[in-house]
Design an enzyme around this catalytic site. Structure first.
Site, mmCIF file in Angstrom:
data_model
loop_
_atom_site.group_PDB
_atom_site.id
_atom_site.type_symbol
_atom_site.label_atom_id
_atom_site.label_comp_id
_atom_site.label_asym_id
_atom_site.label_seq_id
_atom_site.Cartn_x
_atom_site.Cartn_y
_atom_site.Cartn_z
ATOM 1 N N ASP A 220 -50.687 -41.464 12.319
ATOM 2 C CA ASP A 220 -51.280 -40.949 13.548
ATOM 3 C C ASP A 220 -51.593 -39.458 13.452
ATOM 4 O O ASP A 220 -50.805 -38.684 12.898
ATOM 5 C CB ASP A 220 -50.297 -41.183 14.706
ATOM 6 N N GLU A 289 -55.572 -41.935 10.634
ATOM 7 C CA GLU A 289 -56.429 -41.618 11.769
ATOM 8 C C GLU A 289 -56.854 -40.168 11.626
ATOM 9 O O GLU A 289 -56.011 -39.260 11.635
ATOM 10 C CB GLU A 289 -55.682 -41.795 13.086
#
Length: 573
Positions: A220, A289
């Site tokens: 993330d 990401e």
């Protein structure tokens, strides 16, 4: 005798090499399915989805043709930001169950041939994490675990950096008498990756879950992990109309995608590759990401010559960021396909994403009528396809009021409708019973959409009827055929409203053609397939609204398409 056995021995060696390579390459043409656990299935009727609910629905994922199941954060958290504020990396949050539930999920998934990918949040922790408490108290071991800076002489923050959630990225600590950095909510202090001890601790977290059986990690917010050592002010962009507190007000050259970020990712890739080499179960993978420009996203894969590897793949968000209903054209879709393909070095694997937990759902964003067309596009493009839960049967955004919302990024009435991520996070519609089958009647953490009576999975399970879900299942099978699996790729916009995608091996072709029905183009349109000389094509699959029948024969040089209609054709030439 030896000479007679030799060919068979060579065959066995070849077979073993092939099987090993296949196991290592399982991810290169996989369908990854994102589960948002809190909204997926509530097994104990407390209003929150949980790991036991995911276990209960693994058979659905297997039936759908999924290969890898990616779980949004499940580690212990105060849930200020939906679990992206972790207070203990070695515990499962009570909302979702416990570590035994995760072990059971991994075991059951593996028995069914499914891989489990965990969300890994390395940039920051919760301010309730013990590391932060120790750091705030200046304990020797943890003093430099987070990014701390003195105030300016006038008492203001160290620089002008802005949080993704608006306002200053700095929060004053009365205990420590310094500011700490938080790129997201103030309860999410940023870790200091210039401290080798932090890097070692995070490697231990990765190894812990690998030992539990995890098949990889979705990393993330990775572009944020390093900041400029001089803490210089960032320049204005002059692109944001939302004011000086808005994240888009600055150009984030000192807080995003620094060179050290790619080096850290390479360390983690080496860790996973070594683990995979020394353990059975195939490649353990990293998915990153990175909301960045195309060149930076590609850099997360590693060096072009493969001498330094990063993520197995970095999410390609171009279909989310660059395609807009009634604004974009077929030419824009084709441009995205080629811009990604041309930018990605040939040694790496493409991936295609339509939606996730941070963006409006496909039917809401691109039109209910176009769900089949875009599912077809993503499944038939080369490489990896990523599905957000509910996309397989056409679930739309839910209806959420400001009072019902939970998203910390939009706790302001004036921006709630435009920025809240609650709408795409509402519970999954399994059937038309109470709360859409999400649970047995307890109030869900976010409201179930009123549309669950009409749009739900159970209503689309009849294999004799063409539905969004039956189309999705056929697509995950179709993508296994060689033209879709390893064939060449060509794409055209044969008008502003019609896209053609062709996957080919020699004289065998799988062709997708669809009409958007945007910009008021609601008339029937004559269509042809470029570069095909054959006069016959077999209709392999259609959208739910098509008048064509699967198995029928059409002329690929001249046929008609209605608005929002899509066809997949098998052609030999």
């Amino acid at each position: 005798m030896f000479t007679k056995l030799l060919p068979f021995s060579l065959f066995l060696i070849f077979l073993l090499i092939t099987l090993c390579r296949s196991d290592e390459d399982w991810w290169k043409h996989a369908v990854f399915y994102q589960v948002y656990p809190r909204s997926f299935k509530d097994s104990n009727n407390d209003g929150n989805g949980d790991l036991s609910g995911v276990i209960e629905k693994l058979s659905h994922l297997k039936d759908a043709g999924v290969n890898g199941v990616w779980l949004s954060p499940i580690m212990k958290s105060p849930q200020v930001d939906a679990g992206y504020d972790i207070s203990d990396y070695y515990a499962i949050d009570d909302l979702y169950g416990n570590m035994d539930d995760l072990k059971k999920l991994i075991e059951k998934a593996h028995e069914m041939g499914l891989k489990i990918i965990l969300d890994f949040v390395p940039n920051h922790t919760s301010n309730e994490h013990q590391w932060f408490k120790e750091s705030e108290n200046k304990s020797d071991e943890y003093k430099d675990y987070y990014v701390w800076k003195d105030a300016k002489d006038d008492g203001s923050p160290p620089n002008n950096w802005i949080s993704v959630f608006r306002g200053s990225a700095w929060k004053w600590s009365d205990k420590r008498k310094q500011f700490y950095l938080h790129h997201f909510a103030e309860q999410q202090p940023d870790l200091n990756y210039r401290n080798p001890k932090v890097r070692e601790d995070m490697k231990k977290v990765l190894l812990y879950y690998l030992d539990l059986g995890a098949d990889g990690f979705r990393v993330d917010a990775f572009p944020f992990v390093f900041e400029d050592e001089q803490f210089r002010d960032e320049p204005r962009t002059f692109k944001s109309s939302a004011g000086e507190n808005d994240y888009g007000y600055l150009n984030h050259i000192y807080t995003n995608n620094l060179p050290e970020t790619y080096d850290l990712l390479s360390e983690w890739r080496h860790l996973l590759d070594e683990y995979s080499k020394n353990h059975e179960g195939g490649a353990r993978i990293l998915m990153t990401e990175a909301c960045a420009d195309l060149e930076q996203v590609i850099r997360y894969y590693g060096n072009e010559d493969g001498s330094k590897l990063g993520a197995h793949f970095s999410f390609n968000f171009l279909f989310i960021s660059d395609i807009h209903k009634n604004i974009s054209t077929a030419h824009d879709i084709v441009r995205i396909i080629y811009s990604w393909q041309n930018a990605l070095p040939s040694i790496f694997t493409s991936n295609w994403v339509l939606g996730n937990h941070d963006n409006r759902r496909i039917p809401t964003r691109l039109g209910v009528e176009n769900i089949d067309s875009f599912n077809m596009l993503v499944q038939l493009l080369p490489g990896i396809a990523v599905t957000y839960n509910g996309e397989e049967f056409g679930q739309e955004d839910g209806e959420v009021t400001y009072e019902q919302g939970n998203d910390p990024s939009s706790r302001n009435r004036s921006i709630f409708e435009s920025t809240s991520r609650d709408f795409e996070r509402t519970p999954i519609h399994w059937d038309d019973t109470t709360n859409g089958g999400f649970n047995d009647g307890a109030k869900p953490w976010l409201p179930v959409s009123s549309k669950y009576k009409e749009v739900n999975l159970a209503s689309q399970l009849d294999e004799s009827k063409l539905s969004h879900y039956q189309i999705y299942k056929k697509l995950t099978q179709k993508r296994k055929e060689d033209p879709a699996r390893i064939g060449s790729t060509d794409a055209w916009a044969i008008s502003d409203d019609v896209v053609v995608l062709k996957r080919s091996i020699e004289s065998k072709h799988i062709v997708l053609v669809f009409k958007l029905g945007w910009h008021g183009k609601m008339e029937e349109e004559s269509v042809y397939i470029p570069s095909i000389k054959a006069k016959e094509a077999t209709v392999a699959l259609t959208s739910v609204n098509s008048a064509y029948k699967i198995g029928s024969i059409i002329n690929p040089q001249q046929f008609k398409l209605q608005p929002h209609e899509s066809l997949i054709l098998d052609i030999s030439s």
